[in-house]
Design a protein around this motif. Sequence first.
Motif, PDB file in Angstrom:
ATOM      1  N   ASP A  53       0.660  -1.221   0.011  1.00  0.00           N
ATOM      2  CA  ASP A  53       0.135  -0.035   0.075  1.00  0.00           C
ATOM      3  C   ASP A  53       1.059   1.217   0.278  1.00  0.00           C
ATOM      4  O   ASP A  53       0.133   2.881  -0.561  1.00  0.00           O
TER       5      ASP A  53
ATOM      6  N   ALA B 102      -4.675   3.312   0.165  1.00  0.00           N
ATOM      7  CA  ALA B 102      -4.610   4.071  -1.443  1.00  0.00           C
ATOM      8  C   ALA B 102      -5.085   3.197  -2.449  1.00  0.00           C
ATOM      9  O   ALA B 102      -5.282   3.794  -3.494  1.00  0.00           O
ATOM     10  N   ASP B 103      -4.675   2.142  -2.179  1.00  0.00           N
ATOM     11  CA  ASP B 103      -5.478   0.863  -3.016  1.00  0.00           C
ATOM     12  C   ASP B 103      -7.044   1.370  -2.982  1.00  0.00           C
ATOM     13  O   ASP B 103      -7.415   1.646  -4.184  1.00  0.00           O
TER      14      ASP B 103
ATOM     15  N   ASN C 288       1.465   1.610  -3.535  1.00  0.00           N
ATOM     16  CA  ASN C 288       0.050   2.247  -3.898  1.00  0.00           C
ATOM     17  C   ASN C 288       0.286   4.107  -3.851  1.00  0.00           C
ATOM     18  O   ASN C 288      -0.721   5.178  -4.189  1.00  0.00           O
ATOM     19  N   ALA C 289       0.599   4.831  -2.647  1.00  0.00           N
ATOM     20  CA  ALA C 289       0.467   6.026  -2.419  1.00  0.00           C
ATOM     21  C   ALA C 289       1.398   6.491  -2.900  1.00  0.00           C
ATOM     22  O   ALA C 289       1.021   8.020  -3.350  1.00  0.00           O
TER      23      ALA C 289
ATOM     24  N   ARG D 288      -8.398   4.238  -3.033  1.00  0.00           N
ATOM     25  CA  ARG D 288      -8.651   5.402  -3.985  1.00  0.00           C
ATOM     26  C   ARG D 288      -8.596   5.124  -4.667  1.00  0.00           C
ATOM     27  O   ARG D 288      -8.784   5.440  -6.330  1.00  0.00           O
ATOM     28  N   HIS D 289      -7.630   4.664  -5.784  1.00  0.00           N
ATOM     29  CA  HIS D 289      -7.149   4.112  -7.070  1.00  0.00           C
ATOM     30  C   HIS D 289      -8.208   3.242  -7.371  1.00  0.00           C
ATOM     31  O   HIS D 289      -8.472   3.565  -8.802  1.00  0.00           O
TER      32      HIS D 289
END
Length: 205
Positions: A48, A97-98, A51-52, A100-101
Amino acid sequence: MKSAVALLEDEGEQGFSIRKVGSRVGCDPMAVLYHFKSKAGLEQAMADALNAELTPVDATAPWRARLSALASQYRALALRYPRTFPLLLRFWVTGPADYRHAEMIYQALSDAGFEDRQTVDICFGFYASILGLAAAEVGGMLQPATAENLAEARSLPAADFPMTRRLLPAFEAQRPAEIYALMVETVLNGIEQLRDAPTDSRVGG
């Protein structure tokens, strides 16, 4: 988290451990284990963290442009963290973060006209496709054929492997960035074709 990622990048999965993470950050390994609950929990947090590092995609762009932009960022992320990047493929969702994407992808697919069930299926298929492509590149699969690869292919009987022998120059000329871009476009074309297909002919519809 940066120290854990750096350790994995330096030593690879075989040399990565909770004990070494604790040593690198200057704390008791049990404190690391207490915080993340398990090695898998630490690896999920590391994924994560990667991902951020991705930049949020412009929500006003056309849906295809949004997905293409995110795909390009994932390839760049894999090239920066070749040993840590494969962790992204191990988890249903890595964390905040994941999410959000994924939210961006859900919205893009909804904007494209897909219903909820297909939005979910296509989102996960899209992730599997682009993450798998990026991981394959940093893992070596999408690199041009080496001299040893070419020699092995040339040694195959021409009568049994005519196409393999014919494609030798193409194997040598492969370019990872071009392969990645081609396959992202192919995936997006497939998504668009599915969207435009009659509703009763859609797979999973």
